[in-house]
Design a protein around this motif. Structure first.
Motif, PDB file in Angstrom:
ATOM      1  N   ALA A  17      -0.347  -0.827   8.651  1.00 57.26           N
ATOM      2  CA  ALA A  17      -1.225  -0.679   7.484  1.00 57.26           C
ATOM      3  C   ALA A  17      -0.484  -0.008   6.333  1.00 57.26           C
ATOM      4  N   MET A  18       0.268   1.043   6.645  1.00 58.04           N
ATOM      5  CA  MET A  18       0.985   1.765   5.598  1.00 58.04           C
ATOM      6  C   MET A  18       2.102   0.908   4.998  1.00 58.04           C
ATOM      7  N   ALA A  19       2.739   0.086   5.822  1.00 60.03           N
ATOM      8  CA  ALA A  19       3.783  -0.805   5.308  1.00 60.03           C
ATOM      9  C   ALA A  19       3.182  -1.867   4.390  1.00 60.03           C
ATOM     10  N   GLY A  68      -3.717   7.507   8.100  1.00 58.68           N
ATOM     11  CA  GLY A  68      -2.733   6.594   7.547  1.00 58.68           C
ATOM     12  C   GLY A  68      -3.376   5.366   6.924  1.00 58.68           C
ATOM     13  N   ILE A  69      -4.423   4.858   7.557  1.00 57.23           N
ATOM     14  CA  ILE A  69      -5.090   3.666   7.018  1.00 57.23           C
ATOM     15  C   ILE A  69      -5.850   4.005   5.744  1.00 57.23           C
ATOM     16  N   ARG A  70      -6.454   5.204   5.681  1.00 55.06           N
ATOM     17  CA  ARG A  70      -7.105   5.603   4.426  1.00 55.06           C
ATOM     18  C   ARG A  70      -6.082   5.675   3.292  1.00 55.06           C
ATOM     19  N   TRP A  71      -4.897   6.216   3.599  1.00 53.45           N
ATOM     20  CA  TRP A  71      -3.839   6.258   2.586  1.00 53.45           C
ATOM     21  C   TRP A  71      -3.503   4.844   2.130  1.00 53.45           C
ATOM     22  N   ALA A  72      -3.397   3.924   3.079  1.00 54.38           N
ATOM     23  CA  ALA A  72      -3.059   2.544   2.742  1.00 54.38           C
ATOM     24  C   ALA A  72      -4.135   1.925   1.845  1.00 54.38           C
ATOM     25  N   LEU A  73      -5.393   2.147   2.178  1.00 53.91           N
ATOM     26  CA  LEU A  73      -6.478   1.599   1.364  1.00 53.91           C
ATOM     27  C   LEU A  73      -6.447   2.181  -0.045  1.00 53.91           C
ATOM     28  N   THR A  74      -6.117   3.460  -0.146  1.00 56.38           N
ATOM     29  CA  THR A  74      -6.016   4.088  -1.465  1.00 56.38           C
ATOM     30  C   THR A  74      -4.891   3.457  -2.263  1.00 56.38           C
ATOM     31  N   GLU A  75      -3.729   3.277  -1.632  1.00 55.73           N
ATOM     32  CA  GLU A  75      -2.584   2.684  -2.321  1.00 55.73           C
ATOM     33  C   GLU A  75      -2.858   1.242  -2.742  1.00 55.73           C
ATOM     34  N   LEU A  76      -3.677   0.542  -1.948  1.00 53.74           N
ATOM     35  CA  LEU A  76      -4.004  -0.852  -2.253  1.00 53.74           C
ATOM     36  C   LEU A  76      -5.125  -0.965  -3.278  1.00 53.74           C
ATOM     37  N   GLY A  77      -5.662   0.173  -3.711  1.00 55.23           N
ATOM     38  CA  GLY A  77      -6.732   0.155  -4.700  1.00 55.23           C
ATOM     39  C   GLY A  77      -8.104  -0.126  -4.125  1.00 55.23           C
TER      40      GLY A  77
END
Length: 262
Positions: free
Chosen positions: A84-86, A120-129
């Motif tokens: 997810a983070m990648a 980590g997945i919350r971070w990914a969702l944030t980065e993806l907007g």
């Protein structure tokens, strides 16, 4: 070249040393290695897949997107988290819905939201907007007025930040402390209060419980002109996604029942 890449791929699972060198060489080969790594992913164990994800991130070839999305369904929680983070780091097209589904799966498994995978997945969702953290006005102001190289908020204002977050119905999961000295940033020992929240409790109870523990931590926290605190917090919608609550009015009850099984 293909045979050589395949040999390197087989070494990614060997954590005794060969994996490190195989990783470096595959990164050096670059995009030419990506198709073979994608084809061989299913033959790798968890360690090898994690190393392959590192290669994907370093090479930054968008062709790895579907393979990373497939890894969101791995039996290994760390593989799911790293995938997810990648996806977020590489800004892969069409990653939002698969990553959002991976987060919902965390909730379905009743994974505590302060564990590594959901974080980590919350971070990914944030980065993806696809996720916007709630940052109350005072907390935003204190962050903006910190020094440019500050790794967080001034630790001397920690109590104010805690109350501001709790007053805006945010649950603080934990906090980390950092110090900046001569341009270098390094971790500072925290008071060592290792609290656990009862995720079966109502949201309002979680907010106040996290406030109480955090204020106790603040009373013993390191303070100094160059000492900063980085709290991690979540909103109600991180535990009870709005779209899910719209589909089922009993969603919160289902999650609380699942939490009791932990």
């Amino acid at each position: 070249m293909t045979t050589h890449i395949e040999r390197l791929l087989q070494q990614l699972d060997d954590s005794s040393g060969p994996s490190y060198y195989a990783r470096a060489e595959l990164i050096g080969i670059g995009s030419a290695a990506i198709p073979a790594i994608i084809d061989g992913l299913s033959s790798l164990g968890g360690f090898g897949q994690l190393t392959a994800i590192e290669v994907f991130e370093e090479v930054a070839d968008p062709r790895c997107g579907p393979a990373l999305i497939a890894l969101l369904h791995s039996d290994d929680s760390t593989v799911r988290e790293w995938a997810a983070m990648a996806l977020a780091s590489l800004k892969i097209d069409d990653a939002v819905e698969p990553v959002r589904s991976a987060y919902r799966a965390c909730l379905e498994r009743a994974t505590p939201p302060d564990w590594s995978e959901p974080e980590g997945i919350r971070w990914a969702l944030t980065e993806l907007g696809a996720r916007t953290p709630v940052v109350p006005p005072l907390t935003a102001h204190l962050r903006a007025t910190a020094a440019d190289n500050a790794p967080g908020w001034p630790s001397a204002r920690f109590t104010e930040i805690i109350n501001d977050l709790a007053d805006h119905a945010q649950v603080i999961l934990y906090s980390q402390f950092w110090q900046v000295d001569a341009g270098r940033t390094y971790g500072v020992s925290d008071p060592g209060l290792d609290w656990e929240l009862d995720w079966s409790a109502p949201w309002e109870h979680l907010v106040e419980k996290s406030r109480t523990w955090s204020l106790l931590e603040a009373s013993e926290a390191p303070v100094g002109d160059n000492t900063f605190v980085v709290p991690t917090w979540i909103d109600r919608t991180d535990l009870y996604p709005i779209s899910d609550r719209c589909r089922s009015g009993t969603r919160g009850d289902q999650l609380r029942l699942r939490s009791r099984a932990l």
